[in-house]
Scaffold this motif. Structure first.
Motif, mmCIF file in Angstrom:
data_model
loop_
_atom_site.group_PDB
_atom_site.id
_atom_site.type_symbol
_atom_site.label_atom_id
_atom_site.label_comp_id
_atom_site.label_asym_id
_atom_site.label_seq_id
_atom_site.Cartn_x
_atom_site.Cartn_y
_atom_site.Cartn_z
ATOM 1 N N ARG A 124 0.809 -1.225 0.000
ATOM 2 C CA ARG A 124 0.000 0.000 0.000
ATOM 3 C C ARG A 124 0.838 1.270 0.000
ATOM 4 N N SER A 125 2.071 1.169 0.464
ATOM 5 C CA SER A 125 2.957 2.345 0.476
ATOM 6 C C SER A 125 3.227 2.871 -0.925
ATOM 7 N N ALA A 126 3.076 2.020 -1.931
ATOM 8 C CA ALA A 126 3.360 2.427 -3.313
ATOM 9 C C ALA A 126 2.486 3.595 -3.743
ATOM 10 N N ARG A 127 1.306 3.692 -3.209
ATOM 11 C CA ARG A 127 0.396 4.780 -3.578
ATOM 12 C C ARG A 127 0.884 6.131 -3.071
ATOM 13 N N ARG A 128 1.830 6.125 -2.156
ATOM 14 C CA ARG A 128 2.358 7.380 -1.617
ATOM 15 C C ARG A 128 3.485 7.953 -2.481
ATOM 16 N N LEU A 129 3.944 7.180 -3.456
ATOM 17 C CA LEU A 129 4.993 7.641 -4.361
ATOM 18 C C LEU A 129 4.369 8.269 -5.604
ATOM 19 N N HIS A 130 5.171 9.006 -6.342
ATOM 20 C CA HIS A 130 4.723 9.578 -7.611
ATOM 21 C C HIS A 130 5.330 8.734 -8.723
ATOM 22 N N TRP A 131 4.490 8.092 -9.542
ATOM 23 C CA TRP A 131 4.920 7.151 -10.565
ATOM 24 C C TRP A 131 4.863 7.800 -11.938
ATOM 25 N N VAL A 132 5.945 7.632 -12.719
ATOM 26 C CA VAL A 132 6.015 8.166 -14.081
ATOM 27 C C VAL A 132 6.324 7.009 -15.034
ATOM 28 N N ASP A 133 5.434 6.751 -15.957
ATOM 29 C CA ASP A 133 5.616 5.710 -16.967
ATOM 30 C C ASP A 133 6.472 6.303 -18.086
ATOM 31 N N ILE A 134 7.713 5.837 -18.211
ATOM 32 C CA ILE A 134 8.630 6.434 -19.187
ATOM 33 C C ILE A 134 8.242 6.120 -20.623
ATOM 34 N N TRP A 135 7.393 5.138 -20.844
ATOM 35 C CA TRP A 135 6.935 4.852 -22.200
ATOM 36 C C TRP A 135 5.839 5.810 -22.636
ATOM 37 N N ARG A 136 5.213 6.458 -21.693
ATOM 38 C CA ARG A 136 4.155 7.422 -22.011
ATOM 39 C C ARG A 136 4.626 8.863 -21.871
ATOM 40 N N ASP A 137 5.772 9.056 -21.252
ATOM 41 C CA ASP A 137 6.251 10.409 -20.998
ATOM 42 C C ASP A 137 7.701 10.552 -21.459
ATOM 43 N N PRO A 138 7.937 11.192 -22.594
ATOM 44 C CA PRO A 138 9.300 11.352 -23.095
ATOM 45 C C PRO A 138 10.206 12.115 -22.139
ATOM 46 N N ASP A 139 9.640 13.067 -21.390
ATOM 47 C CA ASP A 139 10.454 13.800 -20.415
ATOM 48 C C ASP A 139 10.913 12.874 -19.291
ATOM 49 N N GLY A 140 10.047 11.951 -18.890
ATOM 50 C CA GLY A 140 10.424 10.974 -17.872
ATOM 51 C C GLY A 140 11.536 10.063 -18.367
#
Length: 136
Positions: free
Chosen positions: A80-96
């Motif tokens: 459940r702690s995972a929901r407290r992080l900010h997740w960026v999918d690098i395949w959907r976000d070129p800046d990521g």
């Protein structure tokens, strides 16, 4: 979509008299669907939004991509702690993806977790969980 395709393959195998192969194909397609499901990972945001949120609340940013076994391991071990992080999918976000390449010397190695502006490539999930504690 993967479950639907798996069902079609399994149906054909069952019809042709191969129930074991049909059951195995359903299991494989369901497993593939689960691993690639957006339900496994918390909702992704853009790299810029994740950075803004991280600066506001001090929580780490996780750069990940679907199908990555190490990303799945991190997500599952965090629970459940995972929901407290900010997740960026690098395949959907070129800046990521660019952030990850800058942190890893040109590779897109994930998960890359950025804590207080410092990137950590494939860190131990227990360490990431510790970064969420108020004393960290």
């Amino acid at each position: 979509m993967l479950v639907l395709c798996g069902s079609a393959v399994a149906t054909e195998l069952f019809r042709s008299g191969h129930p074991g192969a049909g059951a195995a194909s359903v299991a494989v397609f369901v497993l593939l669907a689960a691993v690639n499901s957006p339900l496994i990972h918390p909702r992704s945001v853009s790299a810029s939004e994740a950075l803004r949120r991280s600066e506001a609340d001090g929580r780490p940013v996780v750069y990940w991509r679907p199908g990555c076994a190490y990303c799945l391991r991190l997500r599952l071990r965090l629970g459940r702690s995972a929901r407290r992080l900010h997740w960026v999918d690098i395949w959907r976000d070129p800046d990521g993806a660019a952030v990850v390449r800058a942190a890893t010397g040109g590779d897109e190695t994930v998960p890359t977790v950025v804590v207080a502006g410092r990137p950590h490539v494939n860190p131990d999930p227990a360490w990431v969980r510790d970064q969420l504690s108020p004393s960290a």
